[in-house]
Design a protein around this motif. Structure first.
Motif, PDB file in Angstrom:
ATOM      1  N   ALA A   1       0.285   1.825   3.831  1.00  0.00           N
ATOM      2  CA  ALA A   1      -0.365   1.699   2.524  1.00  0.00           C
ATOM      3  C   ALA A   1      -1.550   0.742   2.593  1.00  0.00           C
ATOM      4  O   ALA A   1      -2.606   1.000   1.992  1.00  0.00           O
ATOM      5  CB  ALA A   1       0.654   1.216   1.490  1.00  0.00           C
ATOM      6  N   PHE A   2      -1.396  -0.362   3.319  1.00  0.00           N
ATOM      7  CA  PHE A   2      -2.476  -1.344   3.434  1.00  0.00           C
ATOM      8  C   PHE A   2      -3.726  -0.728   4.057  1.00  0.00           C
ATOM      9  O   PHE A   2      -4.835  -0.839   3.506  1.00  0.00           O
ATOM     10  CB  PHE A   2      -2.006  -2.538   4.274  1.00  0.00           C
ATOM     11  N   PHE A   3      -3.562  -0.066   5.195  1.00  0.00           N
ATOM     12  CA  PHE A   3      -4.732   0.516   5.854  1.00  0.00           C
ATOM     13  C   PHE A   3      -5.280   1.711   5.075  1.00  0.00           C
ATOM     14  O   PHE A   3      -6.487   1.989   5.116  1.00  0.00           O
ATOM     15  CB  PHE A   3      -4.386   0.926   7.285  1.00  0.00           C
ATOM     16  N   SER A   4      -4.417   2.424   4.369  1.00  0.00           N
ATOM     17  CA  SER A   4      -4.890   3.550   3.562  1.00  0.00           C
ATOM     18  C   SER A   4      -5.807   3.074   2.442  1.00  0.00           C
ATOM     19  O   SER A   4      -6.755   3.767   2.056  1.00  0.00           O
ATOM     20  CB  SER A   4      -3.699   4.315   2.969  1.00  0.00           C
ATOM     21  N   ILE A   5      -5.538   1.877   1.935  1.00  0.00           N
ATOM     22  CA  ILE A   5      -6.335   1.331   0.834  1.00  0.00           C
ATOM     23  C   ILE A   5      -7.622   0.683   1.341  1.00  0.00           C
ATOM     24  O   ILE A   5      -8.707   0.889   0.774  1.00  0.00           O
ATOM     25  CB  ILE A   5      -5.509   0.318   0.020  1.00  0.00           C
ATOM     26  N   TYR A   6      -7.521  -0.070   2.430  1.00  0.00           N
ATOM     27  CA  TYR A   6      -8.649  -0.908   2.842  1.00  0.00           C
ATOM     28  C   TYR A   6      -9.454  -0.347   4.019  1.00  0.00           C
ATOM     29  O   TYR A   6     -10.559  -0.825   4.267  1.00  0.00           O
ATOM     30  CB  TYR A   6      -8.147  -2.310   3.203  1.00  0.00           C
ATOM     31  N   ALA A   7      -8.925   0.626   4.748  1.00  0.00           N
ATOM     32  CA  ALA A   7      -9.647   1.186   5.892  1.00  0.00           C
ATOM     33  C   ALA A   7     -10.111   2.598   5.553  1.00  0.00           C
ATOM     34  O   ALA A   7      -9.287   3.485   5.302  1.00  0.00           O
ATOM     35  CB  ALA A   7      -8.756   1.200   7.133  1.00  0.00           C
ATOM     36  N   GLN A   8     -11.404   2.794   5.555  1.00  0.00           N
ATOM     37  CA  GLN A   8     -11.956   4.102   5.216  1.00  0.00           C
ATOM     38  C   GLN A   8     -11.551   5.137   6.267  1.00  0.00           C
ATOM     39  O   GLN A   8     -11.535   4.847   7.457  1.00  0.00           O
ATOM     40  CB  GLN A   8     -13.483   4.013   5.130  1.00  0.00           C
ATOM     41  N   TYR A   9     -11.233   6.337   5.817  1.00  0.00           N
ATOM     42  CA  TYR A   9     -10.841   7.481   6.641  1.00  0.00           C
ATOM     43  C   TYR A   9      -9.442   7.352   7.248  1.00  0.00           C
ATOM     44  O   TYR A   9      -8.992   8.250   7.944  1.00  0.00           O
ATOM     45  CB  TYR A   9     -11.842   7.729   7.788  1.00  0.00           C
ATOM     46  N   PHE A  10      -8.749   6.239   6.998  1.00  0.00           N
ATOM     47  CA  PHE A  10      -7.422   6.075   7.592  1.00  0.00           C
ATOM     48  C   PHE A  10      -6.444   7.109   7.055  1.00  0.00           C
ATOM     49  O   PHE A  10      -5.595   7.617   7.791  1.00  0.00           O
ATOM     50  CB  PHE A  10      -6.891   4.666   7.321  1.00  0.00           C
ATOM     51  N   PHE A  11      -6.540   7.411   5.761  1.00  0.00           N
ATOM     52  CA  PHE A  11      -5.569   8.295   5.117  1.00  0.00           C
ATOM     53  C   PHE A  11      -5.827   9.766   5.410  1.00  0.00           C
ATOM     54  O   PHE A  11      -5.023  10.617   5.056  1.00  0.00           O
ATOM     55  CB  PHE A  11      -5.595   8.062   3.599  1.00  0.00           C
ATOM     56  N   GLY A  12      -6.918  10.088   6.085  1.00  0.00           N
ATOM     57  CA  GLY A  12      -7.222  11.478   6.370  1.00  0.00           C
ATOM     58  C   GLY A  12      -6.233  12.100   7.346  1.00  0.00           C
ATOM     59  O   GLY A  12      -5.669  11.426   8.222  1.00  0.00           O
ATOM     60  N   LEU A  13      -6.021  13.403   7.204  1.00  0.00           N
ATOM     61  CA  LEU A  13      -5.044  14.095   8.042  1.00  0.00           C
ATOM     62  C   LEU A  13      -5.424  14.033   9.511  1.00  0.00           C
ATOM     63  O   LEU A  13      -4.558  13.839  10.376  1.00  0.00           O
ATOM     64  CB  LEU A  13      -4.907  15.556   7.593  1.00  0.00           C
ATOM     65  N   ASP A  14      -6.704  14.185   9.810  1.00  0.00           N
ATOM     66  CA  ASP A  14      -7.147  14.121  11.210  1.00  0.00           C
ATOM     67  C   ASP A  14      -6.835  12.767  11.829  1.00  0.00           C
ATOM     68  O   ASP A  14      -6.424  12.680  12.999  1.00  0.00           O
ATOM     69  CB  ASP A  14      -8.650  14.400  11.306  1.00  0.00           C
TER      70      ASP A  14
END
Length: 374
Positions: free
Chosen positions: A41-54
């Motif tokens: 959750a932390f990286f999904s919020i603060y790191a761009q493109y982290f939450f992407g499927l690729d």
């Protein structure tokens, strides 16, 4: 009171101890799951493109290699032994596969088989020297770390060995292909998933898994029960070595080259995943599920810090810090458990002394014609 009543307190304490151990294991895995979700959750919020499927696929692909070796390494740690030669073993197998293809025109499938056999042989050597000759595994594998690293560099003169550009084989599809129907899911992820499922089933439901826990938990009791603790440890070393060969072959199929220094950080990654996953450094406790979460945490840290713009050199710092913190926490919990076990054993000894004495006193009063109790 009869004699069976006298041993009831001990049996009760044993059942409570087993219940506390189970509860502690559940709470540890629950907490580790919560930490994994929090990191994601932390990286999904603060790191761009982290939450992407690729990107999630990339994390899973990298974590796959950690998992394939991490599962048998979990067995090895539970059995009470160590292997510090994981990375160099993987690199040497990767290099030998590339040399077999480039210098001897071997089919990649055959070369991959050679890599697996080589890794298995190295694991067997580690197991033989540790269990038969009696050299501590820390010393054996530390020495093998240097031997294998040097051998990989000598064979390649320190340079990467590239596969021929025109080389074609179904091996590359199996190791580096994608499944289009699942949004281009990398096939290599399925290798890691298979390792986790099979490894967890073996450790949880087979006799070998029971022997692994018994060997690390109480070697003397295991031997008294007829378990060959040396044999269990030897096969754990063999499985760990074989997994290094498998990963070396998969890496070759992915990058189409052999890199003599490709395993320089691999030992740290695997050991960190196993330790973070909750395997006791003293043996006897751990799970494949914990190693799975540990590998994912490591993969997310490496990937997330890069996307945040943090220098890659900080990765090793944070991984090492996590290892120290987890190991310190485990030691604190073990000391607490040891104190609890000391209190319970003291209660058992006291009950064994007091209950028979009270029973003997009542019997003596009956023989004298006095009241049986006051």
């Amino acid at each position: 009171m009869n004699k069976t009543d006298a041993v009831q307190p001990a049996a009760f304490d044993d059942s409570v101890s087993r219940g506390n151990l189970f509860l502690s294991r559940v709470l540890r895995e629950f907490g580790l799951t919560a930490v994994t979700i929090a990191v994601f959750a932390f990286f999904s919020i603060y790191a761009q493109y982290f939450f992407g499927l690729d990107n999630v696929y990339d994390i899973a692909r990298v974590s796959t290699y950690t998992l394939i070796v991490g599962v048998p390494t979990t067995y090895l740690f539970i059995a009470g032994e160590f292997d510090l030669s994981i990375g160099p073993n993987f690199a040497l197998c990767n290099v030998c596969m590339a040399l077999a293809i480039l210098n001897h025109d071997l089919n990649p499938w055959v070369a991959a088989g050679i890599a697996v056999l080589l890794g298995t042989g190295i694991g067997a050597v580690n197991g033989f020297v540790t269990t038969v000759i009696g050299v501590p595994s820390f010393i054996v594998t530390l020495g093998m770390l240097s031997v294998l690293s040097g051998l990989a560099l000598v064979l390649t003169a320190g340079a990467a060995v590239n596969y021929p550009d025109n080389l074609e084989s179904s091996f590359f599809t199996v190791t580096n292909g994608v499944i289009g129907g699942l949004n281009n899911l990398p096939v290599s992820i399925l290798w890691g998933l298979a390792a986790v499922i099979i490894g967890a089933w073996v450790l949880r439901y087979t006799r070998f898994g029971y022997h692994v826990y018994a060997t690390g938990g109480n070697p003397r009791a295991a031997r008294a029960a007829g378990i060959s603790t040396r044999g269990v440890k030897f096969w754990c070393f063999v499985l760990t070595g074989a997994s290094c060969g498998v990963v070396g072959a998969l890496q070759g199929g992915w990058l189409r080259q052999g890199d003599p220094v490709g395993g320089s950080d691999f030992t740290l990654l695997v050991v960190a995943a196993v330790i973070i996953g909750g395997v006791a450094l003293t043996g006897g406790e751990g799970s494949v599920y914990g190693t799975l979460l540990g590998a994912w945490i490591i993969g997310m840290l490496y990937n997330g810090f890069i996307l945040l713009g943090v220098q890659s050199y900080w990765n090793q710092f944070f991984i090492g810090l996590v290892i120290v913190l987890v190991a310190s926490g485990e030691l604190a919990l073990k000391r607490r458990d040891d104190l609890g076990e000391f209190i319970r054993s003291s209660r058992r000894r006291l009950s064994r002394r007091l209950v028979p004495q009270a029973f003997a006193g009542r019997s003596a009063r009956r023989q004298k014609g006095g009241p049986a109790s006051s």
